[in-house]
Motif scaffolding. Structure first.
Motif, PDB file in Angstrom:
ATOM      1  N   LYS A   1       6.894   8.009   2.662  1.00  0.00           N
ATOM      2  CA  LYS A   1       8.184   8.283   2.198  1.00  0.00           C
ATOM      3  C   LYS A   1       8.406   8.620   0.715  1.00  0.00           C
ATOM      4  CE  LYS A   1      10.597   7.329   6.320  1.00  0.00           C
ATOM      5  NZ  LYS A   1      11.935   6.463   7.104  1.00  0.00           N
ATOM      6  N   ALA A   2       7.684   7.414  -0.006  1.00  0.00           N
ATOM      7  CA  ALA A   2       7.732   7.629  -1.451  1.00  0.00           C
ATOM      8  C   ALA A   2       7.097   8.714  -1.867  1.00  0.00           C
ATOM      9  CB  ALA A   2       7.317   6.091  -2.052  1.00  0.00           C
ATOM     10  N   LEU A   3       6.046   9.078  -1.359  1.00  0.00           N
ATOM     11  CA  LEU A   3       5.411  10.306  -1.623  1.00  0.00           C
ATOM     12  C   LEU A   3       5.956  11.603  -1.421  1.00  0.00           C
ATOM     13  CD1 LEU A   3       2.841  11.825  -2.707  1.00  0.00           C
ATOM     14  CD2 LEU A   3       1.798  11.530  -0.480  1.00  0.00           C
ATOM     15  N   LEU A   4       6.817  11.815  -0.274  1.00  0.00           N
ATOM     16  CA  LEU A   4       7.643  12.742  -0.025  1.00  0.00           C
ATOM     17  C   LEU A   4       8.544  13.052  -1.208  1.00  0.00           C
ATOM     18  CD1 LEU A   4       5.954  13.275   2.471  1.00  0.00           C
ATOM     19  CD2 LEU A   4       7.988  13.561   3.623  1.00  0.00           C
ATOM     20  N   LYS A   5       9.169  11.786  -1.738  1.00  0.00           N
ATOM     21  CA  LYS A   5      10.067  11.891  -2.660  1.00  0.00           C
ATOM     22  C   LYS A   5       9.739  12.654  -3.876  1.00  0.00           C
ATOM     23  CE  LYS A   5      12.716   8.028  -0.576  1.00  0.00           C
ATOM     24  NZ  LYS A   5      13.189   6.554  -0.719  1.00  0.00           N
ATOM     25  N   HIS A   6       8.321  12.047  -4.087  1.00  0.00           N
ATOM     26  CA  HIS A   6       7.777  12.475  -5.556  1.00  0.00           C
ATOM     27  C   HIS A   6       7.286  14.172  -5.264  1.00  0.00           C
ATOM     28  CE1 HIS A   6       5.013  12.889  -8.662  1.00  0.00           C
ATOM     29  NE2 HIS A   6       4.218  13.417  -7.917  1.00  0.00           N
ATOM     30  N   LEU A   7       6.880  14.424  -4.220  1.00  0.00           N
ATOM     31  CA  LEU A   7       6.804  15.816  -3.903  1.00  0.00           C
ATOM     32  C   LEU A   7       8.097  16.762  -4.008  1.00  0.00           C
ATOM     33  CD1 LEU A   7       4.205  15.445  -1.034  1.00  0.00           C
ATOM     34  CD2 LEU A   7       3.595  16.261  -3.403  1.00  0.00           C
ATOM     35  N   ALA A   8       9.160  16.180  -3.550  1.00  0.00           N
ATOM     36  CA  ALA A   8      10.354  16.658  -3.401  1.00  0.00           C
ATOM     37  C   ALA A   8      11.081  17.145  -5.080  1.00  0.00           C
ATOM     38  CB  ALA A   8      11.542  15.920  -2.726  1.00  0.00           C
TER      39      ALA A   8
ATOM     40  N   ALA B   1      -7.920  11.814  -4.494  1.00  0.00           N
ATOM     41  CA  ALA B   1      -7.285  11.969  -6.047  1.00  0.00           C
ATOM     42  C   ALA B   1      -6.508  10.526  -5.831  1.00  0.00           C
ATOM     43  CB  ALA B   1      -6.167  12.940  -5.589  1.00  0.00           C
ATOM     44  N   PRO B   2      -7.046   9.556  -6.781  1.00  0.00           N
ATOM     45  CA  PRO B   2      -6.548   8.135  -7.016  1.00  0.00           C
ATOM     46  C   PRO B   2      -5.218   8.249  -7.609  1.00  0.00           C
ATOM     47  CG  PRO B   2      -8.474   8.393  -8.001  1.00  0.00           C
ATOM     48  CD  PRO B   2      -8.201   9.648  -7.109  1.00  0.00           C
ATOM     49  N   GLY B   3      -4.094   7.521  -7.164  1.00  0.00           N
ATOM     50  CA  GLY B   3      -3.271   7.091  -8.233  1.00  0.00           C
ATOM     51  C   GLY B   3      -3.078   5.670  -8.416  1.00  0.00           C
ATOM     52  N   ARG B   4      -2.257   5.157  -9.289  1.00  0.00           N
ATOM     53  CA  ARG B   4      -2.168   3.740  -9.625  1.00  0.00           C
ATOM     54  C   ARG B   4      -1.174   3.089  -8.766  1.00  0.00           C
ATOM     55  NH1 ARG B   4      -1.252   6.309 -14.452  1.00  0.00           N
ATOM     56  NH2 ARG B   4       0.685   5.516 -14.557  1.00  0.00           N
ATOM     57  N   SER B   5      -1.724   2.041  -8.015  1.00  0.00           N
ATOM     58  CA  SER B   5      -1.133   1.358  -6.911  1.00  0.00           C
ATOM     59  C   SER B   5      -0.392   0.245  -7.744  1.00  0.00           C
ATOM     60  CB  SER B   5      -1.841   0.903  -5.800  1.00  0.00           C
ATOM     61  OG  SER B   5      -1.213   0.096  -5.026  1.00  0.00           O
ATOM     62  N   SER B   6       1.016   0.353  -8.260  1.00  0.00           N
ATOM     63  CA  SER B   6       1.735  -0.688  -9.020  1.00  0.00           C
ATOM     64  C   SER B   6       2.684  -1.717  -8.299  1.00  0.00           C
ATOM     65  CB  SER B   6       2.221  -0.034 -10.265  1.00  0.00           C
ATOM     66  OG  SER B   6       3.390   0.969  -9.850  1.00  0.00           O
TER      67      SER B   6
ATOM     68  N   THR C   1       2.443   7.464  -9.034  1.00  0.00           N
ATOM     69  CA  THR C   1       1.825   6.039  -9.290  1.00  0.00           C
ATOM     70  C   THR C   1       2.413   5.176  -8.315  1.00  0.00           C
ATOM     71  OG1 THR C   1       3.942   5.687 -10.933  1.00  0.00           O
ATOM     72  CG2 THR C   1       2.019   6.926 -11.696  1.00  0.00           C
ATOM     73  N   GLN C   2       3.001   5.218  -7.573  1.00  0.00           N
ATOM     74  CA  GLN C   2       3.620   3.921  -6.339  1.00  0.00           C
ATOM     75  C   GLN C   2       2.617   3.716  -5.695  1.00  0.00           C
ATOM     76  OE1 GLN C   2       7.477   6.775  -5.844  1.00  0.00           O
ATOM     77  NE2 GLN C   2       8.066   4.601  -5.342  1.00  0.00           N
ATOM     78  N   ALA C   3       1.430   4.314  -5.233  1.00  0.00           N
ATOM     79  CA  ALA C   3       0.645   4.125  -4.115  1.00  0.00           C
ATOM     80  C   ALA C   3      -0.668   4.751  -4.876  1.00  0.00           C
ATOM     81  CB  ALA C   3       1.118   4.401  -2.898  1.00  0.00           C
ATOM     82  N   THR C   4      -1.881   4.663  -3.939  1.00  0.00           N
ATOM     83  CA  THR C   4      -3.044   5.121  -4.262  1.00  0.00           C
ATOM     84  C   THR C   4      -2.892   6.421  -3.147  1.00  0.00           C
ATOM     85  OG1 THR C   4      -4.436   3.349  -4.805  1.00  0.00           O
ATOM     86  CG2 THR C   4      -5.471   5.148  -3.713  1.00  0.00           C
ATOM     87  N   THR C   5      -3.461   7.318  -3.415  1.00  0.00           N
ATOM     88  CA  THR C   5      -3.438   8.810  -2.367  1.00  0.00           C
ATOM     89  C   THR C   5      -5.098   8.979  -2.196  1.00  0.00           C
ATOM     90  OG1 THR C   5      -3.285  10.230  -4.314  1.00  0.00           O
ATOM     91  CG2 THR C   5      -1.388   9.633  -3.075  1.00  0.00           C
ATOM     92  N   LYS C   6      -5.125   9.394  -0.786  1.00  0.00           N
ATOM     93  CA  LYS C   6      -6.389   9.901  -0.552  1.00  0.00           C
ATOM     94  C   LYS C   6      -6.415  11.185   0.183  1.00  0.00           C
ATOM     95  CE  LYS C   6     -10.810   8.698   1.982  1.00  0.00           C
ATOM     96  NZ  LYS C   6     -11.365   7.785   2.619  1.00  0.00           N
ATOM     97  N   ILE C   7      -6.869  12.302  -0.168  1.00  0.00           N
ATOM     98  CA  ILE C   7      -6.738  13.600   0.254  1.00  0.00           C
ATOM     99  C   ILE C   7      -7.763  13.945   1.367  1.00  0.00           C
ATOM    100  CG2 ILE C   7      -6.040  15.784  -0.097  1.00  0.00           C
ATOM    101  CD1 ILE C   7      -5.681  15.451  -3.040  1.00  0.00           C
ATOM    102  N   ASN C   8      -7.456  14.241   2.724  1.00  0.00           N
ATOM    103  CA  ASN C   8      -8.420  14.977   3.349  1.00  0.00           C
ATOM    104  C   ASN C   8      -8.335  16.540   3.370  1.00  0.00           C
ATOM    105  OD1 ASN C   8     -10.348  15.256   5.515  1.00  0.00           O
ATOM    106  ND2 ASN C   8      -8.914  14.641   7.233  1.00  0.00           N
ATOM    107  N   THR C   9      -9.135  17.212   2.498  1.00  0.00           N
ATOM    108  CA  THR C   9      -9.030  18.511   2.327  1.00  0.00           C
ATOM    109  C   THR C   9      -9.937  19.430   3.774  1.00  0.00           C
ATOM    110  OG1 THR C   9      -8.444  18.390   0.206  1.00  0.00           O
ATOM    111  CG2 THR C   9      -9.013  20.640   1.172  1.00  0.00           C
TER     112      THR C   9
END
Length: 427
Positions: free
Chosen positions: A329-336, A36-41, A70-78
């Motif tokens: 850590k940026a992702l965890l803040k988004h999920l919070a 699930a790609p995000g925009r790496s800005s 949008t702070q980074a690209t994400t790659k999910i390993n499901t």
């Protein structure tokens, strides 16, 4: 979660794909990974996520929430949910993803103590105001540091279809005797009273949990889970005796049935009720979800009433071997964020948002009832396989409870066996 444990041949193959063996060598793990790609800005690169959200609805929910990051690209390993849990220790000691889905409380503390998780106390300095103290406590290791970000949670209760109950004149029972009488009436009406499944090993844990908390209270239950009580104690035997008395009202051949199949039997009006987490709503067509209701498991011992329930908290941690800690850590803040959790609970009708800043105005009637049930409980357990050591849960309790489900009359020898194995694990 729940969605959790035993190892089948297919699970082993999927686990190989998830924890180190290239997918091309596996052959049957076609959905073991997704991206699930995000925009790496801003240069935070790629954040990898090890996810146990393998069922369709939670999988889509996570992918949707990540689109807003949008702070980074994400790659999910499901990975298949049960396989993920069975292999989590080896996974974290190997080459884990940056972020991984996991559970609050004891299960979080277990890996934090082993040095397999990253301290995220600095993240909590920013997000702490969005959570109650209870959620923070469930995210804190024994060293007083935080290692977990709560995302969603769900209560366990006895679910049923309102239309079926209204047509038959059924009423939610208040006591065990009333529950037994109701089950007897359902049986006479041609319904299987309890939808029940234990092919995956963990659903029966929920039945044990609630019977033990209703019979012996929350404190004894947690102490038993911590290895501090004997499984040959007469109080534990009473739990199994009570359970044995209810077995004739449960769906037969449970060891060959998944929780999804049992949930579908409830949706199809073939069974009258089902003890499970609120995620059972995932098995109902969207048009039928307004027909779902529940009651908390009734009183057994007046000394404890109905003061305790299972309400597992799901969330995210950062592995100790994370390659992109800043991005994680940026992702965890988004999920919070309450807004992120709102997206998840909108897509997944069986979950509730953990953040106090989440907008509950958009909750379905079922979700509102679930939140009310949790708010009224004096004690919240995290579920058997989360309140005890993972090795004890998987190697002792899964086969033991499955043995009981298959042969409910052999209680004494079973409890002696559990106690002997417990003594070897809790040293």
């Amino acid at each position: 979660m729940d969605q959790r444990m035993p190892i089948s041949r297919r699970h082993l193959l999927l686990g190989a794909a998830a924890f180190g063996v290239p997918a091309v060598l596996v052959g049957c793990g076609s959905d073991s990974t997704s991206t699930a790609p995000g925009r790496s800005s801003n240069g935070l690169g790629t954040v990898t996520i090890g996810s146990n959200a393998s069922d369709e609805i939670p999988k889509k929910s996570l992918e949707t929430v990540l689109k807003g990051f949008t702070q980074a690209t994400t790659k999910i390993n499901t990975v298949d949910h049960n396989t993920f849990q069975e292999n989590i220790n080896r996974y974290l000691k190997g080459t884990p993803d940056d972020v991984f889905t996991w559970f609050a409380g004891y299960r979080m503390q277990f890996f934090a103590e082993q040095g397999l998780a990253t301290d995220i106390s600095d993240v909590w300095q920013e997000i702490g105001g969005d959570y109650t103290q209870a959620f923070k406590d469930q995210s804190t290791g024994v060293d007083g540091k935080q290692y977990f970000v709560p995302f969603t949670y769900y209560p366990w209760a006895v679910f049923y279809r309102k239309s079926v109950w209204q047509s038959k004149g059924y009423e939610p029972p208040k006591t065990l005797d009333e529950l037994t009488a109701l089950a007897r009436k359902m049986k006479a009406d041609g319904l299987i009273p309890f939808a029940f499944a234990d092919k995956d090993g963990w659903p029966a844990m929920g039945t044990f949990d609630i019977l033990n908390m209703r019979t012996n209270g929350y404190d004894f239950h947690i102490s038993l889970m911590a290895g501090k009580e004997s499984w040959t104690d007469p109080r534990v035997k009473q739990v199994f005796d009570t359970w044995r008395g209810l077995m004739e009202y449960h769906q037969p051949a449970a060891l060959g049935r998944t929780w999804q199949e049992a949930g579908q039997s409830l949706a199809q009006k073939k069974t009258g009720m089902m003890l499970l987490g609120m995620f059972v709503a995932q098995q109902f067509p969207e048009a039928d979800r307004d027909d779902i209701d529940f009651f908390t498991f009734p009183e057994i011992n007046p000394a404890y009433g109905t003061d305790s329930i299972d309400a597992p908290i799901d969330g995210y941690m950062i592995s100790a071997k994370a390659r992109n800690v800043d991005g994680a850590k940026a992702l965890l803040k988004h999920l919070a964020k309450g807004s992120s959790q709102n997206e998840a609970t909108k897509l997944d009708p069986g979950t509730l948002a953990a953040s106090s800043k989440a907008d509950t105005g958009g909750y379905s009637a079922l979700q509102k009832r679930g939140a009310e049930l949790v708010s009224q409980a004096t004690h919240l357990a995290q579920f058997l396989d989360r309140d005890t050591r993972p090795d004890f849960a998987s190697t002792v309790m899964i086969p033991s409870l499955q043995s009981f489900v298959g042969k409910p009359d052999e209680i004494d020898s079973l409890l002696v066996s559990i106690e002997k194995q417990k003594a070897n694990i809790f040293r």
